[in-house]
Design an enzyme around this catalytic site. Structure first.
Site, PDB file in Angstrom:
ATOM      1  N   CYS A 241      42.543  37.348  48.330  1.00  0.00           N
ATOM      2  CA  CYS A 241      43.424  36.524  47.821  1.00  0.00           C
ATOM      3  C   CYS A 241      44.922  36.352  48.247  1.00  0.00           C
ATOM      4  O   CYS A 241      45.175  35.068  48.712  1.00  0.00           O
ATOM      5  CB  CYS A 241      43.852  37.379  46.203  1.00  0.00           C
TER       6      CYS A 241
HETATM    7  C1  UGA Z   1      46.229  40.205  44.019  1.00  0.00           C
HETATM    8  C2  UGA Z   1      47.016  40.173  42.769  1.00  0.00           C
HETATM    9  O1  UGA Z   1      47.825  41.636  42.670  1.00  0.00           O
HETATM   10  C3  UGA Z   1      46.329  39.970  41.402  1.00  0.00           C
HETATM   11  O2  UGA Z   1      47.460  39.727  40.369  1.00  0.00           O
HETATM   12  C4  UGA Z   1      45.470  38.481  41.830  1.00  0.00           C
HETATM   13  O3  UGA Z   1      44.928  38.194  40.546  1.00  0.00           O
HETATM   14  C5  UGA Z   1      44.666  38.885  42.676  1.00  0.00           C
HETATM   15  O4  UGA Z   1      45.411  38.978  44.087  1.00  0.00           O
HETATM   16  C6  UGA Z   1      44.103  37.488  42.896  1.00  0.00           C
HETATM   17  O5  UGA Z   1      44.611  36.336  43.288  1.00  0.00           O
HETATM   18  O6  UGA Z   1      42.846  37.458  42.534  1.00  0.00           O
HETATM   19  P1  UGA Z   1      44.362  42.041  44.854  1.00  0.00           P
HETATM   20  O7  UGA Z   1      44.254  41.258  46.113  1.00  0.00           O
HETATM   21  O8  UGA Z   1      43.125  42.795  44.165  1.00  0.00           O
HETATM   22  O9  UGA Z   1      45.149  41.441  43.649  1.00  0.00           O
HETATM   23  O10 UGA Z   1      45.307  43.417  45.229  1.00  0.00           O
HETATM   24  P2  UGA Z   1      46.802  44.104  45.198  1.00  0.00           P
HETATM   25  O11 UGA Z   1      46.559  45.328  44.561  1.00  0.00           O
HETATM   26  O12 UGA Z   1      47.618  43.056  44.607  1.00  0.00           O
HETATM   27  O13 UGA Z   1      46.880  44.448  46.756  1.00  0.00           O
HETATM   28  C7  UGA Z   1      46.866  43.262  47.670  1.00  0.00           C
HETATM   29  C8  UGA Z   1      47.276  43.837  49.156  1.00  0.00           C
HETATM   30  O14 UGA Z   1      48.440  44.147  49.173  1.00  0.00           O
HETATM   31  C9  UGA Z   1      46.542  45.207  49.493  1.00  0.00           C
HETATM   32  O15 UGA Z   1      46.051  44.902  50.638  1.00  0.00           O
HETATM   33  C10 UGA Z   1      47.455  46.477  49.385  1.00  0.00           C
HETATM   34  O16 UGA Z   1      47.353  47.318  50.496  1.00  0.00           O
HETATM   35  C11 UGA Z   1      48.884  45.582  49.684  1.00  0.00           C
HETATM   36  N1  UGA Z   1      50.164  46.089  49.441  1.00  0.00           N
HETATM   37  C12 UGA Z   1      50.254  45.912  48.027  1.00  0.00           C
HETATM   38  C13 UGA Z   1      50.919  46.648  50.480  1.00  0.00           C
HETATM   39  O17 UGA Z   1      50.737  46.786  51.506  1.00  0.00           O
HETATM   40  N2  UGA Z   1      51.982  47.294  49.755  1.00  0.00           N
HETATM   41  C14 UGA Z   1      52.348  47.308  48.268  1.00  0.00           C
HETATM   42  O18 UGA Z   1      53.322  47.778  47.920  1.00  0.00           O
HETATM   43  C15 UGA Z   1      51.472  46.735  47.356  1.00  0.00           C
END
Ligand code: UGA
Length: 434
Positions: A270
Site C-alpha cells: 500500500c
Molecule cells: C497501511 C495503512 O496503515 C492502512 O490504514 C491501509 O488500509 C493499508 O496500508 C492499505 O492501504 O491497504 P499496511 O500496509 O498493512 O497498512 O501496514 P502498516 O502497519 O501501516 O505498515 C506499513 C509499513 O510502515 C511497514 O513496512 C512498517 O514496518 C512501516 N512502519 C510503520 C515503520 O517503518 N515505522 C512505523 O512507525 C510504522
C-alpha cells in the site's frame, strides 16, 4: 442486506467475512476457481488473524463464492462492492485494467439485477477514476444510468494487513463517497450494524473526496515514517538515540505517538504503491508534490544506509551474511515491497552468500521463490551459524529473545534496522538510527 463483492484478494475476502459477521448475506465473485473453492469450503485463501474462523462460520450459510457474474442476478444484491487490485505501472501510476474489466463484467449483468443496486468502488483509485472511468463503463455495459437505474459510490478501506479483521470491527472512521444521498444512505445501511455498536466517525462526502481521503491517509502516514527516518538519520550522525527523541515528541498531541518507529523504512502493498500513484497522478494534473517525492526518496535510501553501515564494519564479499525478517512487517506472510528485497539484492551485489530466516513460512517460501540463490532456513540458529554479519529487517517480536544464537556467528556485526534485537556483550551492535 444482500451484498455482492467482486474480487477476493486481501480486501475482498476480509470484508466479505466481516460483512457476513454483521449479519448480511454475501456473494463473492472471483475469476480464480481455486480461490472460489477455498472460500466455499470456509478456508481462508490469505493469512489474516481471525479470518479463517469467520469464513468457516459463514461459508455455505450466509457467504457464497462463484466465478459467474450471472449468479448475482438471482442473488439480487442491494449493494455490490468492487474490490479489485490496482497495481502500479512502471511510472508509479495505477493500472486500472483489472477494475475496468470487473466493471465491464458487472455491467453486463447489472441491468438484470432487480430494484436499484448500488455499485461501490472499494479499490484504491486516484480521484476521478470512479466518476470518469468506472461509472461510464457500468453505464455502457448495462445500458442503465447512474442515479436512475443504479447508484454509484466509493468506500475506501483503512485495514492493515495482520489486523484487518480487528480494524474492520473497530475502525477510527468509515468513509462513504457519492454524489447523491441515495447511494450514501445505501452504504450507511450496510455499515449500520457496526455503527450501532460503537462510536465510529462517519464521513459522508463526494466521490472524488473519498478517493482522495484514502491517498491522503496513506501519504500522510508514509511521509510520517520517512520524516522520522530523516530525523533518525540526523540522530545517528550525532550519536543521539532517535527512539528517545521519538518518544518525547510523540507526547505532543499534535504529533501523536504512533508511526514514529525509525529504521529501514516502509514496505507492503500500500504505502509505496499509493504514494507513487498520487505523485504520478498529481504530476499528470500539473502539480509536482515535492514533499511526497522526498518521502519516497528517503524510504528508498534507508536500505542503502543499512548496507553502508555494514560496509563500514566488514567486507562481505565471499562471506556468509544472515538476514532476519523477510515479511514487510511482522504478523503477515506478505513480502511485497519488503525492505528485505533491496537488502538481499545489495548483499548479493557485494558477493555475499545470503542466508535468511522469517518466522512466517509463507514469507519464507515467497523469498525462496524470488531468490533461488538465497538459503532460507527454518530457524534462527542455523541461519546465524557461520555468518560474518546479521541484518535485522523485520521487527518480529521473537527476534527480541535472540541471545546465545549470536555466538554461532563467525563474525560479530549485527545491524538492526528495526530496534528489536537486544544489545549484548560479544556483538558489535549498530542501530540504523540510534
Ligand atoms: C497501511 C495503512 O496503515 C492502512 O490504514 C491501509 O488500509 C493499508 O496500508 C492499505 O492501504 O491497504 P499496511 O500496509 O498493512 O497498512 O501496514 P502498516 O502497519 O501501516 O505498515 C506499513 C509499513 O510502515 C511497514 O513496512 C512498517 O514496518 C512501516 N512502519 C510503520 C515503520 O517503518 N515505522 C512505523 O512507525 C510504522
Amino acid at each position: 442486506m444482500k451484498l455482492g463483492i467482486v474480487g477476493s484478494g486481501y480486501v475482498g475476502t476480509t470484508v466479505a467475512a466481516c460483512f457476513a459477521d454483521l449479519g448480511h448475506e454475501v456473494m463473492n465473485v472471483d475469476v480464480d476457481e481455486s480461490i472460489v473453492r477455498r472460500l466455499n469450503e470456509g478456508d481462508a485463501p490469505i493469512s489474516e488473524p481471525g479470518l479463517g474462523d469467520l469464513l468457516s462460520q459463514y461459508a455455505g450459510s450466509s457467504l457464497f463464492a462463484t466465478t459467474d457474474y450471472g449468479d448475482l442476478v438471482d442473488f439480487g444484491p442491494d449493494v455490490i462492492f468492487l474490490a479489485l487490485p490496482t497495481p502500479s505501472n512502471d511510472d508509479g501510476s495505477i493500472d486500472t485494467a483489472v477494475v475496468e474489466a470487473g466493471a465491464e463484467s458487472l455491467g453486463g449483468v447489472l441491468g438484470d439485477i432487480e430494484d436499484y443496486p448500488t455499485v461501490v468502488v472499494k479499490s484504491t483509485v486516484v480521484p476521478g477514476t470512479t466518476e470518469d472511468v468506472i461509472g461510464p463503463t457500468l453505464e455502457l455495459e448495462s445500458g442503465g444510468r447512474i442515479g436512475v437505474d443504479f447508484g454509484l459510490a466509493t468506500n475506501p478501506e483503512f485495514l492493515r494487513e495482520g489486523s484487518a479483521v480487528d480494524d474492520f470491527t473497530s475502525p477510527d472512521k468509515v468513509v462513504f463517497g457519492a454524489d447523491d444521498d441515495r447511494a450514501l444512505d445505501a452504504l450507511e445501511s450496510v455499515y449500520a450494524p457496526l455503527l450501532e455498536k460503537s462510536d465510529v466517525s462517519v464521513v459522508r462526502t463526494g466521490l472524488r473526496e473519498a478517493e482522495m481521503i484514502k491517498y491522503a491517509n496513506n501519504a500522510f502516514l508514509a511521509a510520517k515514517v520517512s520524516l522520522v527516518n530523516d530525523i533518525g538519520n540526523i540522530c545517528k550522525e550525532y550519536g543521539v538515540d532517535a527512539y528517545e527523541v521519538a518518544e518525547a515528541i510523540g507526547l505532543d498531541d499534535r504529533i501523536g505517538e504512533q508511526f514514529l518507529r525509525s529504521g529501514v523504512g516502509f514496505g507492503g502493498s500500500c504505502f509505496p504503491k499509493d504514494v507513487n500513484a498520487i505523485v504520478a497522478a498529481a504530476r499528470e494534473e500539473g502539480y509536482d508534490p515535492a514533499l511526497l517525492q522526498a518521502a519516497i526518496d528517503v524510504n528508498d535510501r534507508q536500505p542503502q544506509r543499512m548496507l553502508d553501515l555494514l560496509d563500514s564494519h566488514v567486507d562481505v564479499s565471499g562471506e556468509r551474511v544472515a538476514v532476519l525478517g523477510l515479511a514487510f512487517k511482522p504478523g503477515t506472510d506478505d513480502v511485497r515491497n519488503s525492505r528485505a528485497i533491496p537488502i538481499i539484492e545489495g548483499l548479493q551485489e557485494r558477493g555475499a552468500s545470503v542466508v535468511a530466516y522469517d518466522p512466517n513460512e509463507g514469507a519464507a517460501a515467497a523469498i525462496r521463490e524470488r531468490f533461488p540463490d538465497v538459503e532460507v532456513l527454518a530457524s534462527p540458529s542455523p541461519t546465524l551459524s557461520g555468518a560474518v554479519a546479521t541484518l535485522v529487517v523485520t521487527d518480529w517480536p521473537a527476534f527480541a529473545d535472540l541471545d546465545l544464537e549470536f555466538d554461532l556467528m563467525s563474525g560479530d556485526v549485527v545491524i538492526d534496522g528495526r530496534r528489536i534485537v537486544e544489545r549484548r556483550d560479544g556483538i558489535t551492535y549498530e542501530g540504523l538510527t540510534w
